[in-house]
Design a protein around this motif. Structure first.
Motif, short mmCIF file in Angstrom:
data_model
loop_
_atom_site.label_atom_id
_atom_site.label_comp_id
_atom_site.label_asym_id
_atom_site.label_seq_id
_atom_site.Cartn_x
_atom_site.Cartn_y
_atom_site.Cartn_z
N GLN A 135 0.85 -1.18 0.00
CA GLN A 135 0.00 0.00 0.00
C GLN A 135 0.90 1.25 0.00
O GLN A 135 2.03 1.21 0.48
CB GLN A 135 -0.90 0.03 1.24
N SER A 184 -0.25 4.23 1.35
CA SER A 184 -0.55 4.92 2.60
C SER A 184 -1.59 4.12 3.37
O SER A 184 -2.27 3.25 2.82
CB SER A 184 -1.09 6.33 2.32
N SER A 185 -1.72 4.43 4.65
CA SER A 185 -2.72 3.75 5.48
C SER A 185 -4.13 4.04 4.98
O SER A 185 -5.00 3.16 4.97
CB SER A 185 -2.59 4.20 6.93
N LEU A 231 -6.83 1.21 3.89
CA LEU A 231 -8.16 1.05 4.50
C LEU A 231 -9.24 1.07 3.44
O LEU A 231 -10.18 0.26 3.48
CB LEU A 231 -8.39 2.15 5.53
N TRP A 260 -2.75 -5.89 8.74
CA TRP A 260 -2.68 -4.60 8.06
C TRP A 260 -1.84 -3.63 8.88
O TRP A 260 -2.06 -3.44 10.07
CB TRP A 260 -4.08 -4.04 7.88
N THR A 313 -0.74 0.16 9.76
CA THR A 313 -1.39 1.47 9.70
C THR A 313 -0.91 2.35 10.83
O THR A 313 -0.30 1.87 11.79
CB THR A 313 -2.92 1.31 9.78
N ILE A 339 -5.54 6.37 12.02
CA ILE A 339 -6.42 5.65 11.09
C ILE A 339 -6.87 4.33 11.70
O ILE A 339 -7.98 3.85 11.44
CB ILE A 339 -5.73 5.47 9.74
N ALA A 340 -6.03 3.74 12.55
CA ALA A 340 -6.43 2.52 13.24
C ALA A 340 -7.67 2.75 14.10
O ALA A 340 -8.55 1.89 14.20
CB ALA A 340 -5.29 1.99 14.10
N GLU A 348 3.04 3.59 14.68
CA GLU A 348 2.48 2.81 13.57
C GLU A 348 2.59 1.33 13.90
O GLU A 348 3.56 0.91 14.54
CB GLU A 348 3.19 3.11 12.25
#
Length: 340
Positions: free
Chosen positions: A65, A67-68, A72, A87, A89, A93-94, A257
């Motif tokens: 990915q 970015s986080s 998502l 995942w 992140t 965002i988590a 992170e």
């Protein structure tokens, strides 16, 4: 000659179907699909993958990915079959993702004994950090005027025009806006001064990068002089024998992170991977090769990292719940400001 009845054939067919299903399940258990950043895979996880497979019988399969936020979005778009078990992140965002109980699973504490070895504040019910780091100024001493940067105000001077990279709001969620706001009399509750300042700087900034990797490459090629980045960028460029330095002036945000478990039918393998990631030897490898802070309290940060960590008075943290709640609105206002 012996013959089989229709019933016997049906029985054998049923056994074959059962064996095939078991085989498929076993095959899945021998993989763990990890959605992560390209540099994390190449520098941190890929070198550890062969020994992990030998130790556990599980192959690490990367899903990359940028970015986080992008990760998502992809996971939510394919929630019926996400194809990802773990995942990576950021914490902000988590928190947003954790409300999606159908897509993400609580951490199985009983299967993660290494949680007991982590620094305070590094994990909760749904998220566990793999590292922490400051987001500050990474620059080329051979390119910047005077060969040194000491403050945020330096990179907004005329000599840096069209030669800096700032993360878009979705990268290091909201930190560009928050840094600019604090520098211009604002706060997390009043980001208008920061967004207005960034709007005025739009012609000064070479790129508002949507990927940290893109900014690192531009810095490596000498297309820019400085970027907002992490100590891992310093390590990566230094390993290429590119002159690079980092300074963490006030305010320098600290970021956690880490990992979340995705509801992909492979929770046991995911738990094995996460627990192994938190062990002292993996954490030591991570800080040495990636130059980020270990969350295992038994592991000493890399010497190069210690040199660039902000002093206590320069470091800042933010209410991640507020960032999560407001990031969408901030991003819209930011996009309007830089598009003018």
């Amino acid at each position: 000659m012996m013959t089989l009845s229709k019933l016997s054939w049906r029985g054998l067919a049923a056994v074959a179907v059962t064996l095939a299903a078991c085989g498929a399940a076993n095959a899945q258990q021998k993989q763990v699909k990890v959605m992560t950043f390209g540099s994390t895979w190449e520098r941190v996880l890929k070198p550890l993958a062969p020994a992990f497979k030998e130790e556990t019988g599980i192959e690490i399969v990367p899903v990359i990915q940028n970015s986080s936020a992008e990760g998502l979005a992809k996971l939510q778009a394919s929630r019926q079959n996400p194809g990802v078990d773990v995942w990576f992140t950021g914490e902000a965002i988590a928190m947003r993702a954790a409300t999606d109980k159908g897509l993400f699973l609580p951490l199985p504490v009983d299967k993660l004994p290494n949680l007991a070895k982590l620094i305070p504040g590094s994990h909760n019910e749904m998220f566990v950090a793999y590292w922490y780091f400051p987001t500050a100024i990474v620059y080329r001493p051979d390119l910047v005027p005077g060969g040194k940067v000491t403050a945020w105000s330096d990179i907004f001077q005329t000599g840096f025009k069209n030669a800096i990279a700032l993360p878009a709001p979705t990268v290091y969620p909201g930190r560009t806006i928050l840094i600019a706001s604090l520098l211009n009399g604002g706060s997390i509750d009043n980001v208008k001064p920061g967004i207005e300042f960034l709007g005025k700087m739009r012609d000064h900034v070479a790129m508002f990068n949507s990927s940290d990797t893109n900014a690192r490459r531009a810095l490596a090629r000498g297309e820019i002089m400085a970027m907002i980045g992490s100590p891992s960028a310093v390590k990566e460029l230094a390993d290429q024998n590119i002159p690079v330095a980092m300074v963490s002036p006030k305010p320098t945000p600290l970021i956690f992170e880490g990992m979340m478990m995705v509801n992909n039918g492979n929770a046991d393998a995911a738990a094995i991977f996460i627990n192994r990631s938190l062990a002292a030897d993996w954490q030591k490898h991570m800080t040495d090769v990636y130059n980020l802070g270990p969350v295992n309290k038994d592991v000493t940060p890399a010497e190069a990292l210690v040199k660039v960590l902000p002093t206590p008075e320069n470091a800042v943290t933010f209410d991640e719940a507020k960032i999560n709640e407001r990031l969408g609105e901030w991003t819209e206002e930011f996009n309007k400001a830089v598009a003018k």
